[in-house]
Design an enzyme around this catalytic site. Sequence first.
Site, PDB file in Angstrom:
ATOM      1  N   SER A 172       0.831  -1.210   0.000  1.00  0.00           N
ATOM      2  CA  SER A 172       0.000   0.000   0.000  1.00  0.00           C
ATOM      3  C   SER A 172       0.863   1.256   0.000  1.00  0.00           C
ATOM      4  O   SER A 172       2.083   1.187   0.169  1.00  0.00           O
ATOM      5  CB  SER A 172      -0.915  -0.001   1.233  1.00  0.00           C
ATOM      6  OG  SER A 172      -0.108  -0.029   2.401  1.00  0.00           O
ATOM      7  N   ASP A 203       5.553  -7.508   2.399  1.00  0.00           N
ATOM      8  CA  ASP A 203       4.561  -6.824   3.219  1.00  0.00           C
ATOM      9  C   ASP A 203       4.026  -7.788   4.265  1.00  0.00           C
ATOM     10  O   ASP A 203       4.067  -8.999   4.090  1.00  0.00           O
ATOM     11  CB  ASP A 203       3.413  -6.288   2.360  1.00  0.00           C
ATOM     12  CG  ASP A 203       2.703  -5.104   3.020  1.00  0.00           C
ATOM     13  OD1 ASP A 203       3.003  -3.955   2.647  1.00  0.00           O
ATOM     14  OD2 ASP A 203       1.878  -5.334   3.928  1.00  0.00           O
ATOM     15  N   ASP A 214       7.350 -10.480   7.722  1.00  0.00           N
ATOM     16  CA  ASP A 214       7.512  -9.533   8.829  1.00  0.00           C
ATOM     17  C   ASP A 214       8.984  -9.132   8.837  1.00  0.00           C
ATOM     18  O   ASP A 214       9.850  -9.924   9.210  1.00  0.00           O
ATOM     19  CB  ASP A 214       7.110 -10.224  10.139  1.00  0.00           C
ATOM     20  CG  ASP A 214       7.345  -9.325  11.346  1.00  0.00           C
ATOM     21  OD1 ASP A 214       7.933  -8.224  11.176  1.00  0.00           O
ATOM     22  OD2 ASP A 214       6.957  -9.721  12.458  1.00  0.00           O
ATOM     23  N   VAL A 215       9.262  -7.908   8.417  1.00  0.00           N
ATOM     24  CA  VAL A 215      10.664  -7.509   8.235  1.00  0.00           C
ATOM     25  C   VAL A 215      11.423  -7.356   9.560  1.00  0.00           C
ATOM     26  O   VAL A 215      12.639  -7.184   9.561  1.00  0.00           O
ATOM     27  CB  VAL A 215      10.799  -6.209   7.400  1.00  0.00           C
ATOM     28  CG1 VAL A 215      10.460  -6.470   5.939  1.00  0.00           C
ATOM     29  CG2 VAL A 215       9.952  -5.078   7.967  1.00  0.00           C
ATOM     30  N   TYR A 264       8.625   8.179  16.625  1.00  0.00           N
ATOM     31  CA  TYR A 264       8.738   8.151  15.159  1.00  0.00           C
ATOM     32  C   TYR A 264       9.961   8.931  14.703  1.00  0.00           C
ATOM     33  O   TYR A 264      10.807   8.428  13.951  1.00  0.00           O
ATOM     34  CB  TYR A 264       7.470   8.756  14.548  1.00  0.00           C
ATOM     35  CG  TYR A 264       7.493   8.811  13.041  1.00  0.00           C
ATOM     36  CD1 TYR A 264       7.279   7.656  12.286  1.00  0.00           C
ATOM     37  CD2 TYR A 264       7.710  10.018  12.370  1.00  0.00           C
ATOM     38  CE1 TYR A 264       7.294   7.699  10.900  1.00  0.00           C
ATOM     39  CE2 TYR A 264       7.732  10.070  10.987  1.00  0.00           C
ATOM     40  CZ  TYR A 264       7.527   8.908  10.252  1.00  0.00           C
ATOM     41  OH  TYR A 264       7.547   8.953   8.890  1.00  0.00           O
ATOM     42  N   LYS A 288      13.348   7.454  12.875  1.00  0.00           N
ATOM     43  CA  LYS A 288      13.687   7.865  11.504  1.00  0.00           C
ATOM     44  C   LYS A 288      15.035   8.586  11.466  1.00  0.00           C
ATOM     45  O   LYS A 288      15.800   8.446  10.498  1.00  0.00           O
ATOM     46  CB  LYS A 288      12.585   8.771  10.935  1.00  0.00           C
ATOM     47  CG  LYS A 288      11.337   8.020  10.521  1.00  0.00           C
ATOM     48  CD  LYS A 288      11.552   7.243   9.210  1.00  0.00           C
ATOM     49  CE  LYS A 288      10.257   6.675   8.676  1.00  0.00           C
ATOM     50  NZ  LYS A 288      10.447   5.913   7.427  1.00  0.00           N
ATOM     51  N   PHE A 340      -0.778  12.144   1.794  1.00  0.00           N
ATOM     52  CA  PHE A 340      -2.068  11.774   2.381  1.00  0.00           C
ATOM     53  C   PHE A 340      -2.775  10.610   1.688  1.00  0.00           C
ATOM     54  O   PHE A 340      -3.763  10.113   2.184  1.00  0.00           O
ATOM     55  CB  PHE A 340      -2.993  13.003   2.402  1.00  0.00           C
ATOM     56  CG  PHE A 340      -2.468  14.093   3.307  1.00  0.00           C
ATOM     57  CD1 PHE A 340      -2.340  13.878   4.672  1.00  0.00           C
ATOM     58  CD2 PHE A 340      -2.079  15.319   2.785  1.00  0.00           C
ATOM     59  CE1 PHE A 340      -1.849  14.873   5.504  1.00  0.00           C
ATOM     60  CE2 PHE A 340      -1.591  16.319   3.613  1.00  0.00           C
ATOM     61  CZ  PHE A 340      -1.467  16.100   4.975  1.00  0.00           C
TER      62      PHE A 340
END
Length: 656
Positions: free
Chosen positions: A418, A439, A459-460, A553, A557, A587
Amino acid sequence: MRSLWKDDEAKQFQGDLGLRVYTSRLLGRDKSLVLHGGGNTSVKIRERNLFGEEEAILYVKGSGWDLETIEPQGFSPVRLSHVLRLAELPSLSDPEMVNQLATHMLKAAAPAPSIETILHGLMPQKFVDHTHADAVLSVTNTKDGEKRIRDIYGKRCVVIPYLIPGFDLARYCAREFKRQGTPETIGMVLLNHGIFSFGATARESYERMIELVTLAEEYLGSKGAWSVAPGSSSAARPQAAAQAELRRGLSDAAGAPMIMRTLTNERTLGFVQHPQLARISQQGPATPDHVIRTKRTPMLGTDILRYAQAYGAYFVEHAPKAKEPKTMLDSAPRVILDTAFGLAAAGRTAKEAAIVAEIYDHTIDVILRAEALGGFRALSPKDIFDVEYWDLEQAKLKKGGKPAVFVGEIALVTGAASGIGKAMVGAFLERGAAVVGLDLTSGIESLHARQDFLGIRCDVTDESQVRSALERAVIAFGGVDMLVLNAGIFPASRRIAELPDEEWRKSMTVNLDANLILMRTCHPFLKLAPRGGRVVVIGSKNVPAPGPGASAYSASKAALNQLARIAALEWGADRIRVNTVHPNAVFDTGLWTDEVLAQRAKQYGMTVEAYKTNNVLRTEVSSRDVAELAAEMCGPLFAKTTGAQVPVDGGNERVI
Ligand SMILES: [Zn+2]
């Protein structure tokens, strides 16, 4: 072999051309009759032209069309009278034949008619079908193939010795047809090449093909040469590292990145363990036009240099005997046989590699059946050379102009089902790459049903899952040249004072640790990338300009950003480029429902429109925009750039 004709299906096709389309597709459906562009069909139809005159038109399969999927416009309408006049000439060069046919068609936009057009035109019957049926080749490709064919067919088939397709073959067939043909004749066998059938209706011609091929199948059965599937005693497991090295070697020999598909199964392992493998595999293809896809012989083992030298010697031996000067093709093998992994098939694209694999799968049948009949015997290297280096065959492959930028390369994208990840998959596929999408959701497996996409649920954050996904990727395509680290999570806004450990750790695990695992696991493969490896990190505007409430987050990152910069430093010597894009306010991803968007806009006292374009350029940033930039960063524009961080955010005042 059974006829696939169904009255209710046939009803959907109108007229002679319609039924010609229908039965051509029926032939195409059976891979033991024709494979990928092989075989051809025709119908002769009387039509009235613009001047009210009636003329006979030969509708013959156009090049570039597959029988399985052919449409009416896949048939080239050639004036039959001109074809028959051409056939009267004492000689006609191949390029002139192509020119004559192209300039005597009813439709300027029609595809180039098949190289067997004159042969189709010379056959007196209305419908003509031609295939390279496995069963027929299994019989003809033996020492006493001609005698066996005459035993099987008697007066039903005219028998033609091997001649290269083109003008001379067409004339020869017409002559022999008159000489050998009887009222019982319903077909023609071209030794070491294939078989024709004829009929007054589409159904008759098609069903005669089925009948004739069935006779060959029954003959093989009666000689104990039908069920010959090789069994394997050992269950080898291909090693991803070794396969990636092999694919790199192939790419170097080919002078361009290649896709390599490894097929380890009982059948291929059984074949490579055949005690006579060297003799049976090194003679030549089952039918000459396979040479364009498979090269004349497979490589035994993994010594590419030796194969390339032998290929060079084959060229040097045969090229001087040709009428026109020839340019040598690349010397990389397309089929590799090895006891460690079975079979590997190579091509410039995943589709090509899959075609090579399928052709060789059928070649195995033909070889083993011919062996069971008393010994497989292919055409001489010279005959194969003449087809491999035939002007018209070369032209067939060269059409289409410059290849897309990532043809032959493999990209791996995480979080690919996605949002930005899905857009990345699209951007790479459009640029010609084979793509592996990872994914968490099962939707990834069915994201694209095409040869150049492999979706793996993974699942990474789990190293063993990442390893096994990488193995599958390398078995499917031969390596990983480009890595896009996209998967990430964006937790709900929370102040540091209220931030639970669990949420912090989860952000670190997904946004940081998983990417370390991916980079570490992919590094050996990226190092082997024929054009140098590339990593693109999907970062965030929050790295240069963090916001309150997003500590987990932003910190994860930012740490990832440092990891990428260090990778750029450490991996430069391995020719691996590592660059980062920093998107903001994208978005059209799963994170942003209309509801959340409306809520957020309200919070800032803005309309949704204004909120979406709240940047310096007053522009909306989409997943596609991010994906396009990230894909370009893997391409030649950024060939001299590593360690860069490029925003894709419409311009952010705090960042600028
Ligand atoms: Zn043919």
